[in-house]
Design an enzyme around this catalytic site. Structure first.
Site: not given
Ligand code: NAD
Length: 439
Positions: A123
């Protein structure tokens, strides 16, 4: 000397762990340690899984639009590569820390092992708020970070992908920078140095929605165990970014009703169900749900949001957001972890006591890395699959993993979350036993 006796001579690692009881790395490690104990994994394997192989920290300058230079801090943690090249996302976030990146790298190792992908875990990220950079600054930062990583990434060594704060555009810039700073003669063969690229630049069909879509597939497979029917389900989501919006769309496509969503700006509910496609379009333009309006929509405060009666709650935002206070409010049967590490260990214990099942992130959100693997395979073979083929492979891989988890839960008489780690650790342990330790 046997490996077992070697392990007893290795220095204990406890003393060098962060003292912070809320350390994300300690949280990730405790899941692995617990699985090692349940599966009777040799000590030396547990010791090796207990620390990343490599920890890289870089500082690099970027020219801002106003002509000044700013220094940024970047990380790349390579946790384990016994199963194949390191694989893991790049996060741009102002509060990223070494400890958090180490934890996220551990989870990548576990996820790839559970999915039986030929990848290890890594990561990385940069301490920056990407929303405060202009597109030109974001591009210069990405290119300079990629060049600072140098040969510490590579298509057969360590393969980045998007995570929070990064996207296909950032991956395209990383790939282009890597190609331009490596051997001219072979550089067209290096596009698989990153995954999650745009389709134009060698990305796969279905990568963007893969994580949310995979979560829908896992729920389709496992929810019948809880006597829950997808088309009767009431769902709430924390986070409406990449994972949240596609998970919501997958659940809506199965006939579930998404009754509430919270992002970092606001929580909303609509008892008859939110129009997910409409909300996703809105967020695509505005960036959040702060001013979203629809008939029958109501704004909730934090406690009202978490206490809303639902069948499934999907945390798809950042880490550690489900603490004991929130766990006491939750009013659902299943928590399906869309984001990484959303539930603290104390909250997990409380949820267990309250009879709420947690489906772990290493299973639920593996769709992204599965389709990243499919992108890597397509790049290596010089082919482009249609979305039906990608979806077929995704479904096959994630459902087999879900079934492995269900079997392990019965075999070891543990919950599904512990079982997922047991399946991953057993696979890694077998690889170490087969290969032995060099020299
Ligand atoms: P992103 O940035 O697209 O979305 C994050 C979301 O979380 C947003 O809607 C934001 O408003 C919300 N958020 C942030 N802080 C917040 C708070 N304090 N209260 C409420 N909502 C809050 O990110 P993502 O790509 O969707 O990733 C989200 C999680 O999933 C992370 O842990 C990431 O590591 C994990 N993940 C992502 C992927 C991927 O393909 N994008 C794959 C595996 C895991």
């Amino acid at each position: 000397m046997t490996l077992e006796s070697l392990s007893s001579r290795l220095p204990a690692t406890e003393g060098i762990e962060p003292a912070d009881p809320h350390s994300l790395f300690a949280m990730a490690r405790s899941s692995v340690d617990q699985a090692c104990a349940i599966t009777n994994t040799p000590n030396y394997v547990q010791e090796m899984l207990g620390q990343p192989k490599n920890e890289l920290m870089v500082h690099f300058p970027v020219r801002m639009d106003d002509g000044r230079y700013k220094l940024f801090k970047g990380y790349r943690i390579q946790h384990n590569n016994v199963l194949g090249p390191y694989k893991g996302g790049i996060r741009y976030h102002p509060e990223i820390s070494l400890d958090d990146v180490k934890a996220l790298a551990v989870w990548m190792t576990m996820k790839c092992a559970l999915m039986r992908l030929p990848f290890g875990g890594s990561k990385g990220g940069v301490m920056v708020d990407p929303a405060r950079l202009s597109p030109a600054e974001l591009m210069r930062l990405t290119r300079r970070f990629t060049s600072a990583l140098g040969d510490n990434i590579g298509p057969e060594f360590d393969i980045p992908a998007p995570d929070v704060g990064t996207n296909a555009q950032v991956m395209d810039w990383m790939m282009d920078t890597f190609l331009n700073t490596h051997n001219q003669a072979t550089r067209q063969n290096l596009v698989h140095v990153v995954t999650g690229k745009s389709i134009t630049c060698g990305g796969s069909e279905g990568r963007e929605k893969a994580t949310g879509q995979g979560l829908g597939m896992v729920l389709q497979e496992l929810l019948p165990e809880f006597n829950l029917k997808l088309d009767k389900l009431r769902v709430s989501l924390l986070g409406f970014g990449n994972v949240g919006k596609h998970a919501a769309a997958a659940m809506a496509a199965h006939g579930s009703t998404v009754v509430a969503v919270m992002d970092h700006t606001r929580a909303i509910t609509r008892p008859d169900g939110l129009n997910i496609a409409h909300l996703a379009d809105y967020v695509q333009t505005k960036g959040n749900i702060r001013d979203y309006q629809a008939q029958g929509l109501r704004t909730l405060n934090r406690q009202e949001f978490y206490s809303l009666p639902t069948d499934v709650f999907i945390p798809a935002a950042l880490e550690r957001m489900i603490n004991p206070e929130v766990a006491a409010w939750l009013n659902c049967q299943v928590v399906a972890e869309g984001g990484n590490g959303p539930v603290t260990p104390e909250a997990a214990q409380l949820l267990r006591q309250r009879g709420i099942t947690v489906l772990p992130a290493i299973l639920c959100n593996a769709g992204g890395v599965i389709v990243s693997y499919l992108e890597w395979v397509q790049n290596k073979a010089g082919v482009h699959w249609d979305s039906a083929q990608v979806e077929r492979e995704l479904r096959k891989t994630i459902l087999l993993a879900a079934r492995r988890v269900r079997v392990a839960a019965h075999q070891y008489d543990v919950d599904l979350s512990s079982a997922a780690y047991c399946v991953a650790v057993e696979h890694l342990s077998r690889a170490y036993t087969q290969r032995g330790i060099f020299p």
